[in-house]
Design an enzyme around this catalytic site. Sequence first.
Site, mmCIF file in Angstrom:
data_model
loop_
_atom_site.group_PDB
_atom_site.id
_atom_site.type_symbol
_atom_site.label_atom_id
_atom_site.label_comp_id
_atom_site.label_asym_id
_atom_site.label_seq_id
_atom_site.Cartn_x
_atom_site.Cartn_y
_atom_site.Cartn_z
ATOM 1 N N ALA A 1 0.861 -1.182 0.000
ATOM 2 C CA ALA A 1 0.000 0.000 0.000
ATOM 3 C C ALA A 1 0.899 1.234 0.000
ATOM 4 O O ALA A 1 2.025 1.198 0.509
ATOM 5 C CB ALA A 1 -0.887 -0.006 1.236
ATOM 6 N N GLU B 1 0.077 -9.777 -0.946
ATOM 7 C CA GLU B 1 -1.334 -10.148 -0.725
ATOM 8 C C GLU B 1 -2.066 -10.322 -2.053
ATOM 9 O O GLU B 1 -2.884 -11.229 -2.200
ATOM 10 C CB GLU B 1 -1.993 -9.086 0.173
ATOM 11 C CG GLU B 1 -1.432 -9.169 1.595
ATOM 12 C CD GLU B 1 -1.846 -8.000 2.497
ATOM 13 O OE1 GLU B 1 -1.636 -6.841 2.110
ATOM 14 O OE2 GLU B 1 -2.401 -8.261 3.571
ATOM 15 N N GLU C 1 4.620 -5.199 7.250
ATOM 16 C CA GLU C 1 3.783 -4.194 7.929
ATOM 17 C C GLU C 1 4.153 -4.007 9.392
ATOM 18 O O GLU C 1 4.027 -2.913 9.941
ATOM 19 C CB GLU C 1 2.298 -4.582 7.830
ATOM 20 C CG GLU C 1 1.682 -4.366 6.450
ATOM 21 C CD GLU C 1 1.814 -5.563 5.522
ATOM 22 O OE1 GLU C 1 2.670 -6.444 5.788
ATOM 23 O OE2 GLU C 1 1.072 -5.624 4.529
ATOM 24 N N GLY D 1 0.788 -5.351 0.525
ATOM 25 C CA GLY D 1 -0.304 -5.544 -0.428
ATOM 26 C C GLY D 1 0.129 -6.239 -1.717
ATOM 27 O O GLY D 1 -0.690 -6.875 -2.381
#
Length: 263
Positions: free
Chosen positions: A66, A114, A134, A111
Amino acid sequence: MTYENILFQTKEGIATITFNRPKALNALNGPLLEEFAAALEEIDANEDIRVLVLTGAGEKSFVAGADISEIAAFNTLQAKLFARKGQMIINRLQDLSIPVIAAVNGFALGGGSEIALACDFIYAAESAMFGLPEISLGIIPGFGGTQRLARVVGPAIAKEMIFTGKLISAREAEAIGMVNKVCAAEALMDKVLKTAGVIASKGKVSLRAAKQAVSSGLNTDLATGLKIEVDAFALCMASKDAREGTGAFLEKRKAIFDGSLTG
Ligand code: CO8
Protein backbone atom coordinates in the site's frame (compact mmCIF):
# COMPACT_ATOMS: atom_id res chain seq x y z
CA MET A 1 -12.40 3.82 -18.08
CA THR A 2 -9.07 5.44 -18.89
CA TYR A 3 -6.23 3.75 -17.07
CA GLU A 4 -3.31 5.82 -15.78
CA ASN A 5 -1.97 3.75 -12.90
CA ILE A 6 -2.23 0.37 -14.59
CA LEU A 7 -1.65 -0.90 -18.12
CA PHE A 8 -4.33 -3.24 -19.37
CA GLN A 9 -3.94 -5.18 -22.59
CA THR A 10 -5.42 -8.31 -24.13
CA LYS A 11 -3.87 -10.59 -26.75
CA GLU A 12 -5.09 -13.96 -27.96
CA GLY A 13 -7.37 -14.49 -24.98
CA ILE A 14 -4.71 -13.54 -22.41
CA ALA A 15 -5.23 -10.28 -20.50
CA THR A 16 -2.28 -8.61 -18.78
CA ILE A 17 -2.61 -6.01 -16.04
CA THR A 18 0.64 -4.18 -15.26
CA PHE A 19 0.73 -2.12 -12.06
CA ASN A 20 2.22 1.09 -13.36
CA ARG A 21 3.62 3.52 -10.77
CA PRO A 22 7.29 2.58 -11.16
CA LYS A 23 8.57 5.73 -9.43
CA ALA A 24 6.79 4.56 -6.25
CA LEU A 25 7.66 0.90 -6.94
CA ASN A 26 4.04 0.39 -8.04
CA ALA A 27 2.67 1.07 -4.54
CA LEU A 28 -1.12 0.78 -4.26
CA ASN A 29 -2.81 4.15 -3.87
CA GLY A 30 -6.55 4.86 -4.09
CA PRO A 31 -6.64 5.65 -7.83
CA LEU A 32 -4.62 2.54 -8.71
CA LEU A 33 -6.98 0.35 -6.66
CA GLU A 34 -10.02 1.94 -8.40
CA GLU A 35 -8.51 1.22 -11.80
CA PHE A 36 -7.58 -2.32 -10.81
CA ALA A 37 -11.17 -2.94 -9.69
CA ALA A 38 -12.54 -1.52 -12.96
CA ALA A 39 -10.20 -3.70 -15.02
CA LEU A 40 -11.30 -6.80 -13.09
CA GLU A 41 -14.94 -5.92 -13.87
CA GLU A 42 -14.07 -5.55 -17.56
CA ILE A 43 -12.36 -8.92 -17.51
CA ASP A 44 -15.29 -10.56 -15.75
CA ALA A 45 -17.65 -9.30 -18.45
CA ASN A 46 -15.44 -10.31 -21.40
CA GLU A 47 -16.04 -13.90 -22.47
CA ASP A 48 -13.03 -13.80 -24.82
CA ILE A 49 -10.51 -13.48 -21.99
CA ARG A 50 -9.38 -16.93 -20.84
CA VAL A 51 -6.39 -16.17 -18.58
CA LEU A 52 -5.24 -13.11 -16.62
CA VAL A 53 -1.60 -12.26 -15.89
CA LEU A 54 -0.56 -9.65 -13.31
CA THR A 55 2.84 -7.99 -13.25
CA GLY A 56 4.60 -4.75 -12.32
CA ALA A 57 6.11 -1.98 -14.47
CA GLY A 58 9.86 -1.49 -14.34
CA GLU A 59 12.60 -3.90 -13.38
CA LYS A 60 12.47 -3.42 -9.64
CA SER A 61 9.01 -4.07 -8.34
CA PHE A 62 5.79 -6.01 -8.72
CA VAL A 63 3.99 -4.00 -6.01
CA ALA A 64 5.79 -2.59 -2.93
CA GLY A 65 2.58 -2.59 -0.88
CA ALA A 66 0.00 0.00 0.00
CA ASP A 67 1.16 3.57 -0.61
CA ILE A 68 2.60 4.47 2.78
CA SER A 69 2.32 8.20 2.12
CA GLU A 70 -1.43 7.73 1.75
CA ILE A 71 -2.08 5.41 4.72
CA ALA A 72 0.25 7.16 7.19
CA ALA A 73 -2.35 9.78 8.18
CA PHE A 74 -5.36 7.43 8.35
CA ASN A 75 -7.56 7.45 11.42
CA THR A 76 -9.21 4.22 12.56
CA LEU A 77 -12.28 4.62 10.37
CA GLN A 78 -10.27 5.49 7.26
CA ALA A 79 -8.01 2.50 7.91
CA LYS A 80 -11.03 0.23 8.22
CA LEU A 81 -12.60 1.51 5.01
CA PHE A 82 -9.32 1.28 3.08
CA ALA A 83 -8.57 -2.25 4.30
CA ARG A 84 -12.13 -3.34 3.54
CA LYS A 85 -11.96 -1.83 0.05
CA GLY A 86 -8.63 -3.54 -0.64
CA GLN A 87 -9.99 -6.85 0.61
CA MET A 88 -13.08 -6.54 -1.59
CA ILE A 89 -10.98 -5.92 -4.68
CA ILE A 90 -8.58 -8.75 -3.89
CA ASN A 91 -11.55 -11.06 -3.22
CA ARG A 92 -12.90 -10.10 -6.65
CA LEU A 93 -9.51 -11.03 -8.11
CA GLN A 94 -9.52 -14.38 -6.33
CA ASP A 95 -13.12 -15.06 -7.38
CA LEU A 96 -12.52 -14.50 -11.11
CA SER A 97 -13.71 -17.60 -12.93
CA ILE A 98 -10.64 -17.60 -15.21
CA PRO A 99 -7.15 -18.65 -14.10
CA VAL A 100 -4.88 -15.84 -12.85
CA ILE A 101 -1.06 -15.98 -12.81
CA ALA A 102 1.14 -13.53 -10.91
CA ALA A 103 4.39 -12.72 -12.74
CA VAL A 104 6.36 -11.30 -9.82
CA ASN A 105 9.25 -9.32 -11.31
CA GLY A 106 10.64 -7.67 -8.16
CA PHE A 107 9.40 -6.55 -4.75
CA ALA A 108 6.05 -8.08 -3.76
CA LEU A 109 5.67 -6.58 -0.30
CA GLY A 110 2.65 -6.09 1.92
CA GLY A 111 -0.30 -5.54 -0.43
CA GLY A 112 1.92 -6.81 -3.27
CA SER A 113 2.35 -10.23 -1.65
CA GLU A 114 -1.33 -10.15 -0.73
CA ILE A 115 -2.34 -9.66 -4.37
CA ALA A 116 0.06 -12.38 -5.53
CA LEU A 117 -1.32 -14.79 -2.91
CA ALA A 118 -4.85 -14.26 -4.28
CA CYS A 119 -3.72 -15.39 -7.76
CA ASP A 120 -3.98 -19.05 -8.71
CA PHE A 121 -0.22 -19.38 -8.80
CA ILE A 122 2.97 -17.34 -8.91
CA TYR A 123 6.02 -17.38 -11.19
CA ALA A 124 8.84 -15.15 -9.98
CA ALA A 125 12.05 -13.59 -11.25
CA GLU A 126 15.22 -14.66 -9.39
CA SER A 127 15.47 -11.06 -8.15
CA ALA A 128 11.95 -11.03 -6.65
CA MET A 129 11.49 -10.51 -2.92
CA PHE A 130 8.37 -11.38 -0.96
CA GLY A 131 7.25 -10.33 2.50
CA LEU A 132 4.67 -8.84 4.79
CA PRO A 133 6.75 -6.04 6.39
CA GLU A 134 3.78 -4.19 7.93
CA ILE A 135 4.92 -5.01 11.49
CA SER A 136 7.91 -2.68 10.92
CA LEU A 137 5.42 0.13 10.21
CA GLY A 138 3.56 -0.59 13.46
CA ILE A 139 0.60 -2.12 11.60
CA ILE A 140 -0.36 -5.56 10.34
CA PRO A 141 -1.31 -6.89 6.89
CA GLY A 142 -4.78 -5.60 6.00
CA PHE A 143 -5.42 -6.90 2.50
CA GLY A 144 -5.81 -10.57 3.45
CA GLY A 145 -2.18 -11.43 4.25
CA THR A 146 -2.77 -12.83 7.74
CA GLN A 147 -5.32 -15.24 6.25
CA ARG A 148 -4.02 -16.21 2.81
CA LEU A 149 -0.32 -16.61 3.66
CA ALA A 150 -1.12 -19.03 6.51
CA ARG A 151 -3.35 -21.05 4.19
CA VAL A 152 -0.59 -21.34 1.57
CA VAL A 153 2.55 -21.91 3.69
CA GLY A 154 1.06 -23.01 7.03
CA PRO A 155 0.62 -20.99 10.23
CA ALA A 156 4.13 -21.34 11.67
CA ILE A 157 6.00 -20.00 8.62
CA ALA A 158 3.33 -17.32 8.08
CA LYS A 159 3.58 -16.16 11.70
CA GLU A 160 7.38 -15.97 11.56
CA MET A 161 7.19 -13.85 8.38
CA ILE A 162 4.46 -11.60 9.79
CA PHE A 163 6.03 -11.20 13.28
CA THR A 164 9.52 -10.41 11.93
CA GLY A 165 8.50 -8.57 8.76
CA LYS A 166 11.48 -10.21 7.06
CA LEU A 167 11.73 -10.35 3.28
CA ILE A 168 12.37 -13.67 1.57
CA SER A 169 13.94 -14.35 -1.82
CA ALA A 170 12.11 -15.93 -4.75
CA ARG A 171 14.00 -19.19 -4.10
CA GLU A 172 12.93 -19.20 -0.43
CA ALA A 173 9.34 -18.45 -1.51
CA GLU A 174 9.57 -21.39 -3.91
CA ALA A 175 10.88 -23.65 -1.13
CA ILE A 176 7.91 -22.87 1.14
CA GLY A 177 5.37 -23.42 -1.63
CA MET A 178 4.45 -19.80 -2.28
CA VAL A 179 5.97 -19.72 -5.77
CA ASN A 180 5.63 -22.37 -8.50
CA LYS A 181 8.59 -21.41 -10.67
CA VAL A 182 11.64 -19.12 -10.44
CA CYS A 183 13.50 -17.94 -13.55
CA ALA A 184 15.78 -15.21 -14.84
CA ALA A 185 14.06 -11.82 -14.89
CA GLU A 186 14.41 -11.54 -18.69
CA ALA A 187 12.67 -14.90 -19.17
CA LEU A 188 9.81 -14.34 -16.71
CA MET A 189 7.12 -12.96 -19.03
CA ASP A 190 7.93 -15.51 -21.75
CA LYS A 191 7.56 -18.36 -19.27
CA VAL A 192 4.35 -16.95 -17.80
CA LEU A 193 2.81 -16.29 -21.23
CA LYS A 194 3.80 -19.78 -22.40
CA THR A 195 1.97 -21.35 -19.45
CA ALA A 196 -0.94 -18.93 -19.93
CA GLY A 197 -1.10 -20.01 -23.58
CA VAL A 198 -1.27 -23.68 -22.64
CA ILE A 199 -4.08 -22.93 -20.20
CA ALA A 200 -5.92 -20.72 -22.72
CA SER A 201 -5.94 -23.61 -25.21
CA LYS A 202 -8.00 -25.78 -22.84
CA GLY A 203 -11.78 -25.86 -22.57
CA LYS A 204 -13.38 -22.90 -20.90
CA VAL A 205 -16.04 -24.91 -19.07
CA SER A 206 -13.55 -27.43 -17.68
CA LEU A 207 -11.10 -24.69 -16.65
CA ARG A 208 -13.79 -22.86 -14.69
CA ALA A 209 -14.99 -26.10 -13.13
CA ALA A 210 -11.44 -27.08 -12.15
CA LYS A 211 -10.71 -23.70 -10.58
CA GLN A 212 -13.98 -23.66 -8.70
CA ALA A 213 -13.58 -27.24 -7.45
CA VAL A 214 -10.07 -26.61 -6.06
CA SER A 215 -10.83 -23.16 -4.63
CA SER A 216 -14.23 -23.93 -3.10
CA GLY A 217 -13.06 -27.34 -1.87
CA LEU A 218 -10.17 -25.77 0.06
CA ASN A 219 -12.64 -23.74 2.12
CA THR A 220 -14.50 -26.80 3.32
CA ASP A 221 -14.02 -30.34 4.66
CA LEU A 222 -12.95 -33.21 2.39
CA ALA A 223 -16.42 -34.80 2.12
CA THR A 224 -18.01 -31.51 1.03
CA GLY A 225 -15.10 -30.83 -1.31
CA LEU A 226 -15.58 -34.22 -2.97
CA LYS A 227 -19.28 -33.41 -3.51
CA ILE A 228 -18.26 -30.10 -5.12
CA GLU A 229 -15.95 -32.09 -7.40
CA VAL A 230 -18.68 -34.58 -8.38
CA ASP A 231 -21.08 -31.78 -9.33
CA ALA A 232 -18.38 -29.90 -11.25
CA PHE A 233 -17.35 -33.10 -13.04
CA ALA A 234 -20.96 -33.84 -14.04
CA LEU A 235 -21.37 -30.27 -15.32
CA CYS A 236 -18.27 -30.68 -17.48
CA MET A 237 -19.63 -33.88 -19.03
CA ALA A 238 -22.64 -31.92 -20.32
CA SER A 239 -20.41 -29.38 -22.11
CA LYS A 240 -19.24 -29.01 -25.68
CA ASP A 241 -15.68 -29.10 -24.29
CA ALA A 242 -16.17 -32.66 -23.05
CA ARG A 243 -17.59 -33.82 -26.38
CA GLU A 244 -14.68 -32.19 -28.23
CA GLY A 245 -11.99 -33.42 -25.81
CA THR A 246 -13.13 -37.04 -25.57
CA GLY A 247 -14.11 -37.17 -29.27
CA ALA A 248 -10.71 -35.85 -30.35
CA PHE A 249 -8.95 -38.51 -28.27
CA LEU A 250 -11.01 -41.31 -29.81
CA GLU A 251 -10.48 -39.89 -33.31
CA LYS A 252 -6.73 -39.58 -32.61
CA ARG A 253 -6.62 -35.84 -33.31
CA LYS A 254 -5.79 -32.73 -31.27
CA ALA A 255 -8.76 -31.26 -29.44
CA ILE A 256 -9.71 -27.75 -30.44
CA PHE A 257 -11.73 -26.01 -27.77
CA ASP A 258 -13.64 -23.08 -29.23
CA GLY A 259 -13.87 -21.17 -25.98
CA SER A 260 -17.63 -21.34 -25.74
CA LEU A 261 -19.51 -21.85 -22.51
CA THR A 262 -22.36 -23.75 -24.16
CA GLY A 263 -23.37 -27.30 -23.45
N1 CO8 B 1 4.50 3.34 -0.51
C1 CO8 B 1 4.86 4.54 -1.00
N2 CO8 B 1 6.05 4.76 -1.63
C2 CO8 B 1 6.89 3.71 -1.73
C3 CO8 B 1 6.57 2.45 -1.21
C4 CO8 B 1 5.30 2.27 -0.59
N3 CO8 B 1 4.88 1.09 -0.11
N4 CO8 B 1 7.62 1.62 -1.45
C5 CO8 B 1 8.55 2.36 -2.08
N5 CO8 B 1 8.13 3.62 -2.27
C6 CO8 B 1 8.82 4.73 -2.92
C7 CO8 B 1 9.92 5.29 -2.03
O1 CO8 B 1 9.39 6.20 -1.10
C8 CO8 B 1 10.83 5.94 -3.04
O2 CO8 B 1 10.26 7.15 -3.44
P1 CO8 B 1 11.22 8.48 -3.63
O3 CO8 B 1 12.12 8.09 -4.76
O4 CO8 B 1 10.26 9.56 -3.99
O5 CO8 B 1 11.93 8.66 -2.35
C9 CO8 B 1 10.71 5.01 -4.24
O6 CO8 B 1 9.50 4.25 -4.06
C10 CO8 B 1 11.87 4.01 -4.33
O7 CO8 B 1 11.95 3.34 -3.10
P2 CO8 B 1 13.31 3.25 -2.25
O8 CO8 B 1 14.19 4.41 -2.54
O9 CO8 B 1 12.94 2.98 -0.84
O10 CO8 B 1 13.97 1.95 -2.93
P3 CO8 B 1 14.96 0.92 -2.24
O11 CO8 B 1 15.45 0.03 -3.33
O12 CO8 B 1 15.95 1.61 -1.39
O13 CO8 B 1 14.00 0.04 -1.26
C11 CO8 B 1 12.06 -1.22 -0.67
C12 CO8 B 1 13.00 -0.74 -1.81
C13 CO8 B 1 12.80 -2.20 0.24
C14 CO8 B 1 10.90 -1.94 -1.35
C15 CO8 B 1 11.58 0.01 0.15
O14 CO8 B 1 11.08 0.99 -0.77
C16 CO8 B 1 10.47 -0.31 1.11
O15 CO8 B 1 10.73 -0.86 2.17
N6 CO8 B 1 9.20 0.03 0.77
C17 CO8 B 1 8.08 -0.16 1.66
C18 CO8 B 1 7.64 -1.61 1.68
C19 CO8 B 1 6.52 -1.80 2.68
O16 CO8 B 1 6.66 -1.57 3.86
N7 CO8 B 1 5.34 -2.28 2.16
C20 CO8 B 1 4.18 -2.51 2.98
C21 CO8 B 1 3.27 -1.32 2.92
S1 CO8 B 1 1.89 -1.46 4.01
C22 CO8 B 1 0.82 -2.50 3.23
O17 CO8 B 1 1.04 -2.94 2.13
C23 CO8 B 1 -0.42 -2.83 3.97
C24 CO8 B 1 -1.55 -3.33 3.07
C25 CO8 B 1 -2.86 -3.24 3.79
C26 CO8 B 1 -3.18 -1.79 4.09
C27 CO8 B 1 -4.40 -1.59 4.85
C28 CO8 B 1 -4.24 -0.23 5.54
C29 CO8 B 1 -5.38 0.38 6.10
